[in-house]
Design a protein around this motif. Sequence first.
Motif, PDB file in Angstrom:
ATOM      1  N   VAL A 195       0.959  -1.447   0.341  1.00  0.00           N
ATOM      2  CA  VAL A 195       0.017  -0.074   0.177  1.00  0.00           C
ATOM      3  C   VAL A 195       0.759   1.375  -0.186  1.00  0.00           C
ATOM      4  O   VAL A 195       1.084   2.222  -1.406  1.00  0.00           O
ATOM      5  CB  VAL A 195      -0.789  -0.191   1.295  1.00  0.00           C
ATOM      6  N   GLN A 196       2.242   0.889   1.183  1.00  0.00           N
ATOM      7  CA  GLN A 196       2.663   1.509   1.213  1.00  0.00           C
ATOM      8  C   GLN A 196       3.428   2.561  -0.116  1.00  0.00           C
ATOM      9  O   GLN A 196       3.535   3.941  -0.915  1.00  0.00           O
ATOM     10  CB  GLN A 196       3.224   2.550   1.799  1.00  0.00           C
ATOM     11  N   LEU A 197       4.004   1.274  -1.220  1.00  0.00           N
ATOM     12  CA  LEU A 197       5.102   1.817  -1.919  1.00  0.00           C
ATOM     13  C   LEU A 197       4.186   1.889  -2.900  1.00  0.00           C
ATOM     14  O   LEU A 197       4.245   2.516  -4.000  1.00  0.00           O
ATOM     15  CB  LEU A 197       5.234   0.413  -2.541  1.00  0.00           C
ATOM     16  N   ILE A 198       2.996   1.272  -3.483  1.00  0.00           N
ATOM     17  CA  ILE A 198       2.284   2.401  -4.622  1.00  0.00           C
ATOM     18  C   ILE A 198       1.430   3.159  -4.277  1.00  0.00           C
ATOM     19  O   ILE A 198       0.906   4.085  -5.271  1.00  0.00           O
ATOM     20  CB  ILE A 198       0.002   1.564  -4.298  1.00  0.00           C
ATOM     21  N   ARG A 199       1.093   4.030  -2.850  1.00  0.00           N
ATOM     22  CA  ARG A 199       0.832   4.932  -2.748  1.00  0.00           C
ATOM     23  C   ARG A 199       2.058   6.724  -3.096  1.00  0.00           C
ATOM     24  O   ARG A 199       1.659   7.362  -3.833  1.00  0.00           O
ATOM     25  CB  ARG A 199       0.574   5.527  -1.036  1.00  0.00           C
ATOM     26  N   GLY A 200       3.677   5.883  -2.960  1.00  0.00           N
ATOM     27  CA  GLY A 200       4.185   6.511  -3.426  1.00  0.00           C
ATOM     28  C   GLY A 200       4.463   6.442  -4.642  1.00  0.00           C
ATOM     29  O   GLY A 200       5.430   8.147  -4.889  1.00  0.00           O
ATOM     30  N   ALA A 201       4.538   5.882  -5.103  1.00  0.00           N
ATOM     31  CA  ALA A 201       4.611   5.113  -6.526  1.00  0.00           C
ATOM     32  C   ALA A 201       3.708   6.233  -7.392  1.00  0.00           C
ATOM     33  O   ALA A 201       4.140   6.534  -8.738  1.00  0.00           O
ATOM     34  CB  ALA A 201       5.231   4.208  -7.134  1.00  0.00           C
ATOM     35  N   LEU A 202       2.772   6.761  -7.006  1.00  0.00           N
ATOM     36  CA  LEU A 202       1.215   6.669  -7.840  1.00  0.00           C
ATOM     37  C   LEU A 202       2.086   7.891  -9.409  1.00  0.00           C
ATOM     38  O   LEU A 202       1.579   7.872  -9.762  1.00  0.00           O
ATOM     39  CB  LEU A 202       0.235   6.982  -7.583  1.00  0.00           C
ATOM     40  N   PRO A 203       2.644   8.749  -8.557  1.00  0.00           N
ATOM     41  CA  PRO A 203       2.913  10.426  -9.232  1.00  0.00           C
ATOM     42  C   PRO A 203       4.042   9.499 -10.431  1.00  0.00           C
ATOM     43  O   PRO A 203       3.582  10.483 -11.439  1.00  0.00           O
ATOM     44  CB  PRO A 203       4.001  10.978  -8.020  1.00  0.00           C
ATOM     45  N   MET A 204       4.961   9.298  -9.672  1.00  0.00           N
ATOM     46  CA  MET A 204       5.933   8.283 -10.374  1.00  0.00           C
ATOM     47  C   MET A 204       5.086   7.589 -11.885  1.00  0.00           C
ATOM     48  O   MET A 204       5.236   7.780 -13.389  1.00  0.00           O
ATOM     49  CB  MET A 204       7.363   8.240 -10.350  1.00  0.00           C
ATOM     50  N   LEU A 205       4.294   6.334 -11.616  1.00  0.00           N
ATOM     51  CA  LEU A 205       4.260   5.799 -12.853  1.00  0.00           C
ATOM     52  C   LEU A 205       3.113   6.351 -13.266  1.00  0.00           C
ATOM     53  O   LEU A 205       3.125   6.382 -14.817  1.00  0.00           O
ATOM     54  CB  LEU A 205       3.072   4.817 -11.974  1.00  0.00           C
ATOM     55  N   ARG A 206       2.399   7.820 -13.140  1.00  0.00           N
ATOM     56  CA  ARG A 206       1.267   8.534 -13.720  1.00  0.00           C
ATOM     57  C   ARG A 206       2.325   9.026 -14.940  1.00  0.00           C
ATOM     58  O   ARG A 206       1.981   9.164 -15.932  1.00  0.00           O
ATOM     59  CB  ARG A 206       0.487   9.452 -12.612  1.00  0.00           C
ATOM     60  N   ALA A 207       2.892   9.672 -14.035  1.00  0.00           N
ATOM     61  CA  ALA A 207       3.905   9.974 -15.280  1.00  0.00           C
ATOM     62  C   ALA A 207       4.744   8.990 -16.117  1.00  0.00           C
ATOM     63  O   ALA A 207       4.924   9.345 -17.576  1.00  0.00           O
ATOM     64  CB  ALA A 207       5.814  10.628 -14.589  1.00  0.00           C
ATOM     65  N   GLY A 208       5.237   7.812 -15.628  1.00  0.00           N
ATOM     66  CA  GLY A 208       5.587   6.622 -16.475  1.00  0.00           C
ATOM     67  C   GLY A 208       5.099   6.506 -17.547  1.00  0.00           C
ATOM     68  O   GLY A 208       5.203   6.492 -19.136  1.00  0.00           O
ATOM     69  N   ALA A 209       3.119   6.814 -17.083  1.00  0.00           N
ATOM     70  CA  ALA A 209       2.323   6.498 -18.082  1.00  0.00           C
ATOM     71  C   ALA A 209       1.945   7.247 -19.515  1.00  0.00           C
ATOM     72  O   ALA A 209       1.777   6.843 -20.790  1.00  0.00           O
ATOM     73  CB  ALA A 209       0.937   5.971 -17.789  1.00  0.00           C
ATOM     74  N   MET A 210       2.470   8.478 -19.066  1.00  0.00           N
ATOM     75  CA  MET A 210       1.965   9.911 -19.879  1.00  0.00           C
ATOM     76  C   MET A 210       3.881   9.596 -20.969  1.00  0.00           C
ATOM     77  O   MET A 210       3.173   9.873 -22.358  1.00  0.00           O
ATOM     78  CB  MET A 210       2.277  10.772 -18.719  1.00  0.00           C
ATOM     79  N   ALA A 211       4.920   9.221 -20.436  1.00  0.00           N
ATOM     80  CA  ALA A 211       6.025   9.335 -21.373  1.00  0.00           C
ATOM     81  C   ALA A 211       6.283   7.776 -22.287  1.00  0.00           C
ATOM     82  O   ALA A 211       6.519   8.498 -23.586  1.00  0.00           O
ATOM     83  CB  ALA A 211       6.665   8.666 -20.219  1.00  0.00           C
ATOM     84  N   ASP A 212       5.010   6.901 -22.128  1.00  0.00           N
ATOM     85  CA  ASP A 212       5.509   6.243 -22.876  1.00  0.00           C
ATOM     86  C   ASP A 212       3.615   5.154 -23.092  1.00  0.00           C
ATOM     87  O   ASP A 212       3.220   4.363 -22.736  1.00  0.00           O
ATOM     88  CB  ASP A 212       6.129   4.344 -22.105  1.00  0.00           C
ATOM     89  N   PRO A 213       2.789   6.084 -23.434  1.00  0.00           N
ATOM     90  CA  PRO A 213       1.405   5.756 -24.076  1.00  0.00           C
ATOM     91  C   PRO A 213       1.019   4.545 -24.761  1.00  0.00           C
ATOM     92  O   PRO A 213      -0.016   4.283 -24.106  1.00  0.00           O
ATOM     93  CB  PRO A 213       1.084   6.809 -24.879  1.00  0.00           C
ATOM     94  N   GLU A 214       2.312   4.247 -25.247  1.00  0.00           N
ATOM     95  CA  GLU A 214       1.752   2.887 -25.967  1.00  0.00           C
ATOM     96  C   GLU A 214       1.952   1.730 -25.398  1.00  0.00           C
ATOM     97  O   GLU A 214       0.834   0.022 -24.959  1.00  0.00           O
ATOM     98  CB  GLU A 214       2.718   2.468 -26.675  1.00  0.00           C
TER      99      GLU A 214
END
Length: 248
Positions: free
Chosen positions: A119-138
């Motif tokens: 839970v803590q890892l997901i919460r803390g990583a979400l901003p970076m994961l969202r940025a990763g998704a935007m950087a690689d839309p495929e």
Amino acid sequence: MIGNPKSALISGASRGIGLGIANRLAQQGYSLTITARDAARLGEVATHLRAAGAADVVAVAADISDPDGVAAVLAQHSDRFDTMSALILNAGVGTAGALADSSMRRFDKTFAVNVRGPVQLIRGALPMLRAGAMADPERGAKVIALSSITGVYAEAGLSVYGAAKAALISLIATLNAEESGSGVTATTIAPGYVDTDMSAWIHDRIPPDRMLAVNDVVEMVDVLLRLSPRAVVANIVMSRAGTDGYRA
């Protein structure tokens, strides 16, 4: 910061399934943040992963049940990399025994590592994961969590472990409901016994050659990471050949 569009954070990365996944991603040129409790072992793994092809490796010794340790892992990934392409939640603990004989101390440790840490890892990583998704839309960004078949089908003697792994499956399903529309998709993999150190306790009843191979799980992770963000695979059960498919 390094603007590599492919970076992953892997917990429990020094042995077994986590090490297998780290090796595969290193071979594909990922930048990696790896974490486990044994600092010396983790340093050796980091050297190996660099030699295997990882673009960069950050090694952070931490106990996933320790909130400060988890925060340090997240901070070091954030300090080194712009985004996160994949969060691999592999660290886990478990003990066998009847529910009537279980201790609340063991319950607390099992849930701290297998549920609260993720839970803590997901919460803390979400901003970076969202940025990763935007950087690689495929491909989007992925969260892949190692659960257990005991989180899907009840098994005598594994009540607390199974309950924690069931909670992890529910957590990932809810993450998909909240985040998959923005390109962050998640999957739990729920295998039966895998031939790792963690399964050595049952070798007298189930020999290693009757268990799933580490590479079976690694191959599944590899496929998931290649899916488009339009595909949501919530949970994958991997049972052992020669069983009825409903037991570890």
